[in-house]
Design an enzyme around this catalytic site. Structure first.
Site, short mmCIF file in Angstrom:
data_model
loop_
_atom_site.label_atom_id
_atom_site.label_comp_id
_atom_site.label_asym_id
_atom_site.label_seq_id
_atom_site.Cartn_x
_atom_site.Cartn_y
_atom_site.Cartn_z
N HIS A 109 -1.57 -6.12 -0.85
CA HIS A 109 -2.61 -6.33 -1.89
C HIS A 109 -3.03 -7.69 -2.05
O HIS A 109 -3.03 -8.34 -3.28
CB HIS A 109 -2.20 -5.59 -3.26
CG HIS A 109 -1.79 -4.27 -3.14
ND1 HIS A 109 -1.39 -3.62 -4.33
CD2 HIS A 109 -2.02 -3.46 -1.97
CE1 HIS A 109 -1.20 -2.14 -3.63
NE2 HIS A 109 -1.55 -1.93 -2.54
N TYR B 96 1.92 7.39 -6.03
CA TYR B 96 2.27 7.94 -4.73
C TYR B 96 3.42 9.12 -5.03
O TYR B 96 3.48 10.04 -4.29
CB TYR B 96 2.63 7.01 -3.57
CG TYR B 96 1.58 6.03 -3.08
CD1 TYR B 96 0.37 6.56 -2.64
CD2 TYR B 96 1.56 4.78 -3.49
CE1 TYR B 96 -0.69 5.82 -2.67
CE2 TYR B 96 0.56 3.75 -3.18
CZ TYR B 96 -0.60 4.60 -2.41
OH TYR B 96 -1.74 3.43 -2.24
N GLN C 132 -0.04 -7.00 5.07
CA GLN C 132 -1.47 -7.15 4.98
C GLN C 132 -2.01 -8.32 4.86
O GLN C 132 -3.38 -8.58 4.75
CB GLN C 132 -2.03 -6.22 3.54
CG GLN C 132 -1.48 -4.77 3.68
CD GLN C 132 -1.42 -4.02 2.56
OE1 GLN C 132 -2.11 -4.64 1.44
NE2 GLN C 132 -1.17 -2.72 2.25
N GLU D 132 -12.14 2.56 -6.57
CA GLU D 132 -13.08 2.55 -7.51
C GLU D 132 -14.31 1.61 -6.76
O GLU D 132 -13.96 0.71 -6.00
CB GLU D 132 -12.63 1.66 -8.46
CG GLU D 132 -11.91 2.58 -9.53
CD GLU D 132 -11.22 1.85 -10.95
OE1 GLU D 132 -10.46 2.48 -11.58
OE2 GLU D 132 -11.47 0.58 -11.01
#
Length: 363
Positions: free
Chosen positions: A147, A260, A83, A239
């Site tokens: 992340h 998960y 990512q 959020e």
């Protein structure tokens, strides 16, 4: 007949590609494709001359000017891993005078990689950056490709907020000796900003402004200059948070989601000393990009929050106090929506990773 077909083909190519409409506050909104052919686009920013910069995760930077897309040279070394890659771009308010740009990116750190802040200059009329420098990077110790964060926002006082994901290392979000899972507050030269809350605390990283975040993917200021972010939960519990100095937002101790595997996360949904989200999505939408609208073109939307969804491919509109989701704007163009911003003229632009294109919403 052959000449007629050629004429019709040319005419078709001259027409804006976006013919889709979405529901606006007082009628349909037109969706117009502004740039296509993008590979894993991540962010964009408006320059004062009306052109637009677009980043691609692989390390490419594009400038869109009057419908023409030109690659901008001079981007430094980027770690295109999972990512991570070339991520956000920030055009400061004084860009016309300084020509300074800021970028977040993934950089190699030994056998791992971390989120970093770089700066460079783009001179008027040039298509290449100069003086590319990495001016801040998080502490070493992260591996894997998950992340990284990472959004940039210029604060009203000129400081730079930078979001950092916990890099898939959950406990690190509660560890002040590492920047993982935090919002940083930096000066324009990449040093920790004066007045940061943990600057005098032994072992703490002095750039940290808030912590306990999982993976903040969107950030924006409201009309009063308050910083808001959206961030990924796990299975449920994405959020929206209003960011406060020194606040702990709880990850991975509290969450409204689950792992998960279905297992419970941490200690539940609340704990003294840890902040509650202003809003959360369950099931998760994988939010990315966050815009708080000024109301310039559509006064009915003044102060509303707009968040992209990577997972389901729509724009989530949030409104009210407390915040609630009041609308989902969805079309083929909103597939895997990565970034969303208000243009200087009040139109809303968004970047679709799924379509590899930049779009504009207009009346």
């Amino acid at each position: 007949m052959k000449l007629l077909n050629v004429f019709l083909a040319i005419l078709w190519m001259a027409v804006p590609l976006g013919a889709q409409t979405l529901d606006g506050p007082v009628g349909p909104l037109r969706v117009t494709e502004m740039a296509g052919g993008l590979a894993s686009p991540w962010a964009f920013g408006f320059l004062p001359d009306g052109s637009v910069l677009i980043t691609e995760k692989r390390g490419a930077l594009w400038r869109l000017d009057a419908g023409r897309k030109t690659q901008v040279g001079g981007v430094g070394q980027v770690a295109d891993i999972g990512q991570g890659g070339l991520l956000d771009v920030l055009v400061p308010r004084d860009f016309a005078q300084t020509r300074q740009l800021y970028f977040t990116l993934a950089v190699r750190q030994g056998s791992g990689a971390g989120t970093a802040l770089a700066t460079a200059q783009l001179e008027d009329g040039e298509d290449s950056l100069t003086d590319w420098r990495v001016i801040y990077q998080i502490a070493k110790g992260s591996s894997g490709g998950r992340h990284f964060g990472s959004r940039l926002v210029e604060a009203p006082d000129g400081m730079i907020y930078m979001t950092v994901g916990e890099r898939g290392d959950r406990p690190s979000a509660q560890d002040l000796s590492r920047e993982n899972g935090s919002v940083l507050r930096l000066t324009r030269d990449g040093t920790p900003a004066p007045g940061n809350p943990f600057a005098g605390q032994e072992g703490a990283r002095p750039a940290i402004w808030s912590y306990g975040h999982r993976n903040p993917q969107g950030a924006s200021l409201d009309a009063d200059g308050n910083l808001w972010i959206n961030e990924h939960g796990a299975k449920g519990g994405d959020e929206v948070n209003r960011i406060a100095r020194s606040a702990n937002y709880g990850w991975p101790v509290i969450s409204y989601g689950r792992h998960y595997s279905g297992a419970r996360i941490g200690e539940g949904t609340a704990k003294p000393g840890m902040e509650q989200p202003a809003f959360y999505w369950d099931p998760s939408i994988a939010p990315s990009g966050l815009m708080i609208y000024s109301g310039r073109l559509w006064p009915e939307w003044r102060g509303d929050f707009f968040s992209g969804s990577l997972k389901f491919g729509f724009i989530s509109r949030l409104s009210g106090d407390p915040l609630s989701e009041v609308q989902r704007l969805q079309s083929a163009e909103t597939a895997r929506l990565r970034d969303i911003r208000e243009a200087p003229d009040g139109t809303i632009w968004f970047l679709s990773e799924g379509q590899g294109a930049l779009y504009r919403l207009s009346p």
